[in-house]
Structures are given as C-alpha cells and as structure tokens.
Design an enzyme around this catalytic site. Structure first.
Site, PDB file in Angstrom:
ATOM      1  N   THR A  61       0.826  -1.209   0.000  1.00 36.00           N
ATOM      2  CA  THR A  61       0.000   0.000   0.000  1.00 36.00           C
ATOM      3  C   THR A  61       0.862   1.263   0.000  1.00 36.00           C
ATOM      4  O   THR A  61       0.594   2.214  -0.742  1.00 36.00           O
ATOM      5  CB  THR A  61      -0.936  -0.007   1.227  1.00 36.00           C
ATOM      6  OG1 THR A  61      -1.588  -1.283   1.286  1.00 36.00           O
ATOM      7  CG2 THR A  61      -1.968   1.088   1.140  1.00 36.00           C
ATOM      8  N   LYS A  88       8.097  10.023  20.716  1.00 37.21           N
ATOM      9  CA  LYS A  88       8.232  10.939  21.857  1.00 37.21           C
ATOM     10  C   LYS A  88       6.868  11.223  22.489  1.00 37.21           C
ATOM     11  O   LYS A  88       6.734  12.111  23.329  1.00 37.21           O
ATOM     12  CB  LYS A  88       8.858  12.262  21.398  1.00 37.21           C
ATOM     13  CG  LYS A  88      10.237  12.105  20.777  1.00 37.21           C
ATOM     14  CD  LYS A  88      10.698  13.436  20.171  1.00 37.21           C
ATOM     15  CE  LYS A  88      11.818  13.208  19.194  1.00 37.21           C
ATOM     16  NZ  LYS A  88      11.997  14.376  18.307  1.00 37.21           N
ATOM     17  N   HIS A 138     -10.249  -0.869   4.500  1.00 36.81           N
ATOM     18  CA  HIS A 138      -9.056  -0.634   3.679  1.00 36.81           C
ATOM     19  C   HIS A 138      -9.612  -0.344   2.280  1.00 36.81           C
ATOM     20  O   HIS A 138      -9.612  -1.194   1.387  1.00 36.81           O
ATOM     21  CB  HIS A 138      -8.202  -1.904   3.682  1.00 36.81           C
ATOM     22  CG  HIS A 138      -6.839  -1.770   3.074  1.00 36.81           C
ATOM     23  ND1 HIS A 138      -6.452  -0.698   2.301  1.00 36.81           N
ATOM     24  CD2 HIS A 138      -5.764  -2.606   3.136  1.00 36.81           C
ATOM     25  CE1 HIS A 138      -5.190  -0.880   1.915  1.00 36.81           C
ATOM     26  NE2 HIS A 138      -4.755  -2.024   2.414  1.00 36.81           N
TER      27      HIS A 138
HETATM   28  N1   CP Z   1      -2.585  -5.471   1.077  1.00 42.20           N
HETATM   29  C1   CP Z   1      -1.899  -4.682   1.939  1.00 42.20           C
HETATM   30  O1   CP Z   1      -2.460  -3.813   2.603  1.00 42.20           O
HETATM   31  O2   CP Z   1      -0.572  -4.968   1.992  1.00 42.20           O
HETATM   32  P1   CP Z   1       0.481  -4.120   2.834  1.00 42.20           P
HETATM   33  O3   CP Z   1       0.179  -4.347   4.291  1.00 42.20           O
HETATM   34  O4   CP Z   1       1.826  -4.656   2.436  1.00 42.20           O
HETATM   35  O5   CP Z   1       0.311  -2.681   2.475  1.00 42.20           O
END
Ligand code: CP
Length: 343
Positions: A61, A88, A138
C-alpha cells in the site's frame, strides 16, 4: 466534479454510492496505461504534496501510493511511525496537524486504530485517504480487488458485477480488507460468500452486504469452491489475535503443523494442519474451481497455511495483478480527492 465525485476524503466504501465507486473505477481504468509504465506520467497533481503517514507496517500500500502520486507528478513525503516524533509521545492528531501545516494537500494514513482516518479528517483542512484503519476498512484494497475481478471477468466497460461471486476465505473477523470488499462488490451487484471457521468468520458478517442476501456466510469451503468466480484468501492476522507475539513467529508456529498453543496464535488456529485441511486454498481445492475463476490475496501471504505456494504462483493467480492495479486505483483516488479539495 469529476464523474459526480465530491469528497475531499476517502475514508470507507460502506458510505459510497455505486456511482461514486464507479467514478473511481472508471478513472482508474483511464489511468491504467500510465500506471503500468515507469516512463509515463500525468501532470494533474503537479505542485501538490502527498504525505504518506504509516503507523502500521506496509509494503504494497505504501509503495503503491507513492508510485501513484509520482505518476501524477505530485511531490511525496513518507513518514513512518518508527522514526517519527510519535516515539516521543506525539499523538497522531498532532502529527497530522503539523504535517498539514507544512502545506500538504493530501494525507494518506494507515493506523491500527479503527476510525483513525475519520478522526484526522475532522481536524485537518487537507484531504485524508484511509490506507487501512484497524479492523474497520481498507478502501483502496477493496477498490483494487473489485477492479481486478472486473478485469478478469471482462467487466471493465461497466463495472456491473452482477452474476459474479467472490468467496472471501479465512480470517474475516479482524479483516478491514473483507469489509471494504463486501461493501464495494455487493453495491456493484456481486454476490459475496464469506468462508471460514466460526471464530474467524462470524454470522454477523451477513449484515455488511449492500442488500439483503448479497453477503452470505459459510463454514464449508468445499461446498463453495466450485461456485466462485474469484476466491480471495485472507491472511490470518496473528498480530491482531496475539498482540505482542511477532506475526511471523505466530505464522511459523501455525505452519509447523503442530498445535501451536493459544498464547502464540491468540487462539486464531488450534492447529495449522487442521486449518489448512479445512480452509487452506490447496492445489487440490484450486483444481476444483470454475475453469475461468481466479485466485486473489491482498498479501502478505502465509504460504503453506492459508494458501499453497503453488496456487499463489500458479496460472489462476492474479495476486500480482492486484498489486499493479493498485497503482491505477490509487491514482484515481488521489486525483479525485485532490480535485474536490480545491473545488
Ligand atoms: N494489502 C496490503 O495492505 O498490503 P500491505 O500491508 O503490504 O500494504
């Protein structure tokens, strides 16, 4: 606004209309020839600054958003949790306000807390794109998965997904990828069947479909495998089941075939061998898929556990196609959100 899109932020797919989903997917289709070529670019985001704020690990991503922004001629700033002033004690909100004060136009954020992207969107004046927030969503993964299935099924002209079935297999309980896939695919007319053991694939997932009956739940992969046009296998997210145990260690313990004990895998699997036998996409199971059906996985893959290596690398696999299509989809998202922010 381009294609009816009017949002400064992309926080989830659940709240988008089918027309808004198609606006992103059609623009991604237009960008695909540029996304595919390292020597090609568009000037549409020249003078804009995109900041990647990743407070959780990522390979696909983060790199994909960076490549997408550069293909549009934007300047890109990368900030990872480790190495930032988060160590921090600075909060993510204060980090984002400071990044925004530097003249950033879009913040792309990944964080372990569900709702983190929406919280940022409430306090910064620039656009915010969710690159994965906890167990919530996502959205760009859901879009690129939808794009990849549409491409495999010859639906790029309409993105009408009716008549297509995707089986999403494995660890759905903690999966933001599953939630975004279910939202996008069912809104565009596809049937989604969630498949996994009851502890990882609860019946409550049925409520996530866009319409009654558009999202089903099964605990029997062998009953589903021959009916799917795509089998999208999810990684067992050991880091969410067994916080404190490195995910790679938990996966290795599960892959060993022995009973790894709940402390090492958070009880996600009692035995790696049993999980593979019941829910793994083995070569034998893949051979029972429809002739044109494709194998998908958002990555990273626990090869030998949720999917055999020969399947991941085999003729049905479009897993690397998903990765490359992610660039076109993210170009579209950045372009649309940036245009809405300046409208
Ligand atoms: N598919 C996906 O979110 O992969 P990464 O965690 O590598 O970004």
């Amino acid at each position: 606004m381009a294609g009816g899109w009017s949002h400064r932020h992309l926080l989830d797919l659940q709240s988008l209309s089918p027309d808004e989903l198609r606006a992103i997917l059609f623009l991604a289709r237009d960008y695909a020839p540029i996304a595919d070529r390292a020597d090609a670019h568009s000037d549409e985001l020249r003078g804009k600054v995109v900041a990647n704020l990743f407070f959780e690990d990522s390979t696909r991503t983060r790199v994909s958003f960076s490549v997408a922004a550069r293909r549009l001629s934007a300047d890109v700033v990368d900030l990872m949790g480790p190495g930032s002033s988060a160590s921090k004690g600075e909060s993510i909100g204060d980090t984002a306000l400071n990044i925004a004060a530097l003249g950033v136009d879009l913040i792309v954020v990944r964080h372990k807390a569900s709702g983190a992207a929406a919280n940022l969107a409430n306090i910064v004046t620039c656009g915010v794109v969710n690159a994965g927030d906890g167990r919530h969503e996502h959205p760009t993964q859901g879009l690129l998965d939808t794009y990849t299935l549409a491409e495999a099924a010859g639906r790029l002209d309409t993105f009408d997904m009716s008549g297509l079935t995707m089986a999403i297999v494995g660890d759905l309980a903690t999966s933001r990828v599953a939630r975004s896939n279910i939202a996008a695919l069912t809104k565009l007319g596809a049937r989604v069947i969630c498949v996994g053991p009851p502890g990882l694939c609860p019946r409550s997932l049925r409520t996530l479909g866009a319409a009654d009956g558009s999202c089903e739940v099964s605990h029997d992969l062998d009953a589903v495998i021959a009916h799917a046009d795509a089998v999208n296998v999810l990684r067992i997210q050991f880091e969410r089941h067994a916080p404190g145990v490195p995910a790679a260690e938990a996966a290795a313990a599960a892959r060993s075939g022995e009973s790894p004990g709940p402390a090492r895998t958070g009880g996600a699997v009692s035995s790696g061998r049993e999980y593979r036998e019941l829910y793994g996409l083995t070569a034998e199971r893949a051979a029972r898929m429809k002739p044109a059906a494709v194998v998908m996985h958002p990555g990273p893959i626990n090869k030998g556990l949720e999917m055999d290596a020969s399947v991941a690398d085999g003729a049905r696999s479009v897993i690397l196609r998903q990765v490359s299509r992610g660039v076109a989809v993210r170009m579209a998202v950045l372009r649309l959100c940036a245009a809405a922010a300046t409208a």
